[in-house]
Design a protein around this motif. Structure first.
Motif, PDB file in Angstrom:
ATOM      1  N   LEU A 151       0.851  -1.191   0.000  1.00  0.00           N
ATOM      2  CA  LEU A 151       0.000   0.000   0.000  1.00  0.00           C
ATOM      3  C   LEU A 151       0.885   1.238   0.000  1.00  0.00           C
ATOM      4  CD1 LEU A 151      -2.797  -0.637   2.633  1.00  0.00           C
ATOM      5  CD2 LEU A 151      -3.146   0.219   0.313  1.00  0.00           C
ATOM      6  N   SER A 152       0.569   2.213  -0.854  1.00  0.00           N
ATOM      7  CA  SER A 152       1.454   3.370  -1.004  1.00  0.00           C
ATOM      8  C   SER A 152       0.620   4.611  -1.301  1.00  0.00           C
ATOM      9  CB  SER A 152       2.405   3.141  -2.181  1.00  0.00           C
ATOM     10  OG  SER A 152       3.082   1.907  -2.059  1.00  0.00           O
ATOM     11  N   TRP A 153       1.144   5.750  -0.882  1.00  0.00           N
ATOM     12  CA  TRP A 153       0.520   7.031  -1.251  1.00  0.00           C
ATOM     13  C   TRP A 153       1.047   7.465  -2.606  1.00  0.00           C
ATOM     14  CZ3 TRP A 153      -3.366   7.562   1.749  1.00  0.00           C
ATOM     15  CH2 TRP A 153      -3.294   7.366   3.123  1.00  0.00           C
ATOM     16  N   PHE A 154       0.149   8.055  -3.415  1.00  0.00           N
ATOM     17  CA  PHE A 154       0.561   8.534  -4.740  1.00  0.00           C
ATOM     18  C   PHE A 154       0.763  10.049  -4.761  1.00  0.00           C
ATOM     19  CE2 PHE A 154      -2.083   4.816  -6.660  1.00  0.00           C
ATOM     20  CZ  PHE A 154      -1.124   3.918  -6.233  1.00  0.00           C
ATOM     21  N   THR A 155       0.369  10.702  -3.674  1.00  0.00           N
ATOM     22  CA  THR A 155       0.462  12.166  -3.630  1.00  0.00           C
ATOM     23  C   THR A 155       1.058  12.566  -2.282  1.00  0.00           C
ATOM     24  OG1 THR A 155      -1.765  12.217  -2.718  1.00  0.00           O
ATOM     25  CG2 THR A 155      -1.565  12.552  -5.100  1.00  0.00           C
ATOM     26  N   GLU A 156       1.544  13.800  -2.203  1.00  0.00           N
ATOM     27  CA  GLU A 156       2.123  14.271  -0.934  1.00  0.00           C
ATOM     28  C   GLU A 156       1.030  14.579   0.083  1.00  0.00           C
ATOM     29  OE1 GLU A 156       5.294  14.314  -0.008  1.00  0.00           O
ATOM     30  OE2 GLU A 156       5.795  13.424  -1.945  1.00  0.00           O
ATOM     31  N   GLU A 157      -0.142  14.994  -0.415  1.00  0.00           N
ATOM     32  CA  GLU A 157      -1.248  15.316   0.492  1.00  0.00           C
ATOM     33  C   GLU A 157      -2.487  14.538   0.083  1.00  0.00           C
ATOM     34  OE1 GLU A 157      -1.702  19.544   0.560  1.00  0.00           O
ATOM     35  OE2 GLU A 157       0.348  19.799   1.309  1.00  0.00           O
ATOM     36  N   ARG A 158      -3.325  14.230   1.040  1.00  0.00           N
ATOM     37  CA  ARG A 158      -4.553  13.473   0.741  1.00  0.00           C
ATOM     38  C   ARG A 158      -5.625  13.819   1.771  1.00  0.00           C
ATOM     39  NH1 ARG A 158       0.737  11.246   1.187  1.00  0.00           N
ATOM     40  NH2 ARG A 158       0.968  11.212   3.403  1.00  0.00           N
ATOM     41  N   PRO A 159      -6.887  13.461   1.473  1.00  0.00           N
ATOM     42  CA  PRO A 159      -7.968  13.793   2.402  1.00  0.00           C
ATOM     43  C   PRO A 159      -7.700  13.219   3.799  1.00  0.00           C
ATOM     44  CG  PRO A 159      -8.842  12.973   0.328  1.00  0.00           C
ATOM     45  CD  PRO A 159      -7.359  12.763   0.272  1.00  0.00           C
ATOM     46  N   ALA A 160      -8.056  14.016   4.818  1.00  0.00           N
ATOM     47  CA  ALA A 160      -7.754  13.644   6.206  1.00  0.00           C
ATOM     48  C   ALA A 160      -8.382  12.303   6.583  1.00  0.00           C
ATOM     49  CB  ALA A 160      -8.237  14.747   7.138  1.00  0.00           C
ATOM     50  N   GLU A 161      -9.628  12.067   6.135  1.00  0.00           N
ATOM     51  CA  GLU A 161     -10.332  10.834   6.529  1.00  0.00           C
ATOM     52  C   GLU A 161      -9.604   9.597   5.975  1.00  0.00           C
ATOM     53  OE1 GLU A 161     -14.520  10.710   5.417  1.00  0.00           O
ATOM     54  OE2 GLU A 161     -14.490   8.526   5.563  1.00  0.00           O
ATOM     55  N   LEU A 162      -9.152   9.732   4.713  1.00  0.00           N
ATOM     56  CA  LEU A 162      -8.432   8.627   4.078  1.00  0.00           C
ATOM     57  C   LEU A 162      -7.122   8.350   4.816  1.00  0.00           C
ATOM     58  CD1 LEU A 162      -8.266   6.827   1.418  1.00  0.00           C
ATOM     59  CD2 LEU A 162      -6.774   8.623   0.535  1.00  0.00           C
ATOM     60  N   GLU A 163      -6.407   9.432   5.096  1.00  0.00           N
ATOM     61  CA  GLU A 163      -5.107   9.293   5.767  1.00  0.00           C
ATOM     62  C   GLU A 163      -5.293   8.644   7.150  1.00  0.00           C
ATOM     63  OE1 GLU A 163      -1.744  12.035   5.061  1.00  0.00           O
ATOM     64  OE2 GLU A 163      -2.285  12.720   7.052  1.00  0.00           O
ATOM     65  N   LYS A 164      -6.303   9.094   7.853  1.00  0.00           N
ATOM     66  CA  LYS A 164      -6.542   8.566   9.211  1.00  0.00           C
ATOM     67  C   LYS A 164      -6.842   7.062   9.144  1.00  0.00           C
ATOM     68  CE  LYS A 164      -9.222   9.490  13.347  1.00  0.00           C
ATOM     69  NZ  LYS A 164     -10.626   9.174  13.521  1.00  0.00           N
ATOM     70  N   TYR A 165      -7.704   6.679   8.207  1.00  0.00           N
ATOM     71  CA  TYR A 165      -8.093   5.266   8.107  1.00  0.00           C
ATOM     72  C   TYR A 165      -6.864   4.396   7.820  1.00  0.00           C
ATOM     73  CZ  TYR A 165     -10.324   0.968   6.602  1.00  0.00           C
ATOM     74  OH  TYR A 165     -10.690  -0.352   6.493  1.00  0.00           O
ATOM     75  N   TYR A 166      -6.092   4.763   6.817  1.00  0.00           N
ATOM     76  CA  TYR A 166      -4.983   3.886   6.430  1.00  0.00           C
ATOM     77  C   TYR A 166      -3.826   3.936   7.416  1.00  0.00           C
ATOM     78  CZ  TYR A 166      -7.177   1.808   2.499  1.00  0.00           C
ATOM     79  OH  TYR A 166      -8.035   1.046   1.739  1.00  0.00           O
ATOM     80  N   LEU A 167      -3.573   5.115   7.986  1.00  0.00           N
ATOM     81  CA  LEU A 167      -2.456   5.162   8.948  1.00  0.00           C
ATOM     82  C   LEU A 167      -2.786   4.402  10.233  1.00  0.00           C
ATOM     83  CD1 LEU A 167      -0.880   8.721   8.482  1.00  0.00           C
ATOM     84  CD2 LEU A 167      -0.178   6.533   7.489  1.00  0.00           C
ATOM     85  N   THR A 168      -4.080   4.231  10.514  1.00  0.00           N
ATOM     86  CA  THR A 168      -4.466   3.409  11.670  1.00  0.00           C
ATOM     87  C   THR A 168      -4.067   1.948  11.425  1.00  0.00           C
ATOM     88  OG1 THR A 168      -6.335   4.849  12.045  1.00  0.00           O
ATOM     89  CG2 THR A 168      -6.430   2.713  13.113  1.00  0.00           C
ATOM     90  N   HIS A 169      -4.266   1.496  10.178  1.00  0.00           N
ATOM     91  CA  HIS A 169      -3.975   0.094   9.853  1.00  0.00           C
ATOM     92  C   HIS A 169      -2.524  -0.119   9.432  1.00  0.00           C
ATOM     93  CE1 HIS A 169      -8.145  -0.817  10.363  1.00  0.00           C
ATOM     94  NE2 HIS A 169      -8.526  -0.040   9.388  1.00  0.00           N
ATOM     95  N   VAL A 170      -1.965   0.884   8.752  1.00  0.00           N
ATOM     96  CA  VAL A 170      -0.598   0.750   8.201  1.00  0.00           C
ATOM     97  C   VAL A 170       0.187   2.016   8.590  1.00  0.00           C
ATOM     98  CG1 VAL A 170       0.742   0.319   6.080  1.00  0.00           C
ATOM     99  CG2 VAL A 170      -1.618  -0.485   6.237  1.00  0.00           C
ATOM    100  N   PRO A 171       0.686   2.045   9.827  1.00  0.00           N
ATOM    101  CA  PRO A 171       1.271   3.295  10.345  1.00  0.00           C
ATOM    102  C   PRO A 171       2.462   3.806   9.526  1.00  0.00           C
ATOM    103  CG  PRO A 171       1.007   1.662  12.106  1.00  0.00           C
ATOM    104  CD  PRO A 171       0.668   0.966  10.822  1.00  0.00           C
ATOM    105  N   ASP A 172       3.176   2.898   8.845  1.00  0.00           N
ATOM    106  CA  ASP A 172       4.353   3.367   8.091  1.00  0.00           C
ATOM    107  C   ASP A 172       4.061   3.564   6.599  1.00  0.00           C
ATOM    108  OD1 ASP A 172       4.140   0.763   7.207  1.00  0.00           O
ATOM    109  OD2 ASP A 172       6.298   0.362   7.293  1.00  0.00           O
ATOM    110  N   MET A 173       2.790   3.654   6.241  1.00  0.00           N
ATOM    111  CA  MET A 173       2.451   3.798   4.813  1.00  0.00           C
ATOM    112  C   MET A 173       3.130   5.031   4.237  1.00  0.00           C
ATOM    113  SD  MET A 173      -1.337   3.500   3.269  1.00  0.00           S
ATOM    114  CE  MET A 173      -1.850   4.156   1.683  1.00  0.00           C
ATOM    115  N   GLY A 174       3.903   4.835   3.157  1.00  0.00           N
ATOM    116  CA  GLY A 174       4.690   5.934   2.597  1.00  0.00           C
ATOM    117  C   GLY A 174       4.378   6.162   1.132  1.00  0.00           C
ATOM    118  N   THR A 175       4.939   7.230   0.578  1.00  0.00           N
ATOM    119  CA  THR A 175       4.772   7.485  -0.851  1.00  0.00           C
ATOM    120  C   THR A 175       5.654   6.500  -1.625  1.00  0.00           C
ATOM    121  OG1 THR A 175       6.579   9.045  -0.907  1.00  0.00           O
ATOM    122  CG2 THR A 175       4.377   9.959  -0.493  1.00  0.00           C
ATOM    123  N   VAL A 176       5.404   6.396  -2.912  1.00  0.00           N
ATOM    124  CA  VAL A 176       6.184   5.475  -3.747  1.00  0.00           C
ATOM    125  C   VAL A 176       7.672   5.847  -3.673  1.00  0.00           C
ATOM    126  CG1 VAL A 176       6.547   4.644  -6.105  1.00  0.00           C
ATOM    127  CG2 VAL A 176       4.213   5.027  -5.258  1.00  0.00           C
TER     128      VAL A 176
END
Ligand SMILES: C[S@@+](CC[C@H](N)C(=O)[O-])C[C@H]1O[C@@H](n2cnc3c(N)ncnc32)[C@H](O)[C@@H]1O
Length: 257
Positions: A151-176
């Motif tokens: 799982l990876s981020w494609f942009t430097e910024e993203r909607p807060a709700e999306l970020e919160k959901y994924y960082l809860t499950h994958v705390p180290d989720m990073g950009t490509v």
């Protein structure tokens, strides 16, 4: 089962197995994406040893076996997935080259420098991208390859709700790009990184779940943990449809140096 609402990670393991055993793959991906990643791996021979970590029921291990020489050891923490993995290999007469074992990817039951290639699709987030790459590197021969989708981020910024959901499950989720730098820091020469197409999620992951969700809600009617789990999987699908420009899976291929 308790009635308390659980996240997917806390949800009863037996029910997770039952749910995900009913669909061909347990995470987003496709044979085409597997083959694209494989095209960056050189020097495999009949003697090559390949590991597929967090292999699930065998979606990509079978694709690998049909398109690469060598033997494949699948490893997953869930015995039910490994049973199905081995049955799938037998059905295709691949049992001499493909064998699933129950084991923990955070503490691999293999010998140091045993493998020419370590594969893993959609599973490394369970232990962390950098931690996984560093641990698994011990089990690769020098110049061996790692190929991992994550799982990876494609942009430097993203909607807060999306970020919160994924960082809860994958705390180290990073950009490509961040993940490529982690791959290099962990002792691999980066060979390739590419983003998985949308169909890997929509057609191959979310669509097959629809019938299972309906059947589960009927079978476990009134079970609030099941209802919460299904609501979570539906939320993921809706969120993907709305926010797919911000995140997804990317494949990372590196060579041990
Ligand atoms: C998202 S699924 C991906 C499965 C498969 N690679 C696929 O793409 O269809 C993640 C897999 O990792 C497995 N897994 C999670 N934690 C694990 C661990 N500590 N050791 C081994 N397997 C694990 C799960 O059982 C599951 O099969």
């Amino acid at each position: 089962m308790s009635n308390e609402v659980k996240t997917i990670h806390e949800f009863d393991a037996t029910l997770i197995c039952e749910y995900f055993s009913s669909i061909p793959r347990q995470g987003p991906g496709s044979p085409e994406a597997t083959l694209k990643a494989l095209s960056f791996v050189d020097n495999l021979t009949e003697k090559s040893q390949i590991a597929d970590l967090g292999c699930g029921t065998g979606g990509q291990a079978i694709t690998l076996a049909q398109n690469a020489p060598g033997s494949i050891a699948g490893l997953d923490i869930f015995p039910d997935f490994i049973d199905k993995f081995n049955k799938n290999a037998e059905k295709l007469n691949l049992q001499n080259r493909v064998k699933g074992v129950v084991g923990d990817m955070t503490n691999l039951p293999f010998k140091n420098e045993e493998f020419d290639l370590i594969w893993s699709e959609g599973a490394i987030d369970g232990m962390g991208f950098e931690k996984g790459l560093r641990h698994w590197r011990n089990f690769l021969k020098m110049d061996g390859y790692v190929a991992v989708s994550n799982l990876s981020w494609f942009t430097e910024e993203r909607p807060a709700e999306l970020e919160k959901y994924y960082l809860t499950h994958v705390p180290d989720m990073g950009t490509v790009w961040h993940n490529v730098s982690i791959l290099q820091k962990a002792g691999y020469a980066p060979v390739a990184a590419f983003v998985l197409p949308e169909a890997c999620w929509t057609d191959n992951y979310f669509a097959p779940q629809k019938a299972v969700q309906k059947a589960f809600l009927e079978k476990y009617a009134g079970n609030t943990a099941v209802e919460a789990f299904i609501a979570d999987t539906r939320y993921q699908a809706a969120q993907y449809a709305k926010c797919k420009q911000y995140f997804g899976y990317a494949f990372y291929v590196g060579r041990k140096v």
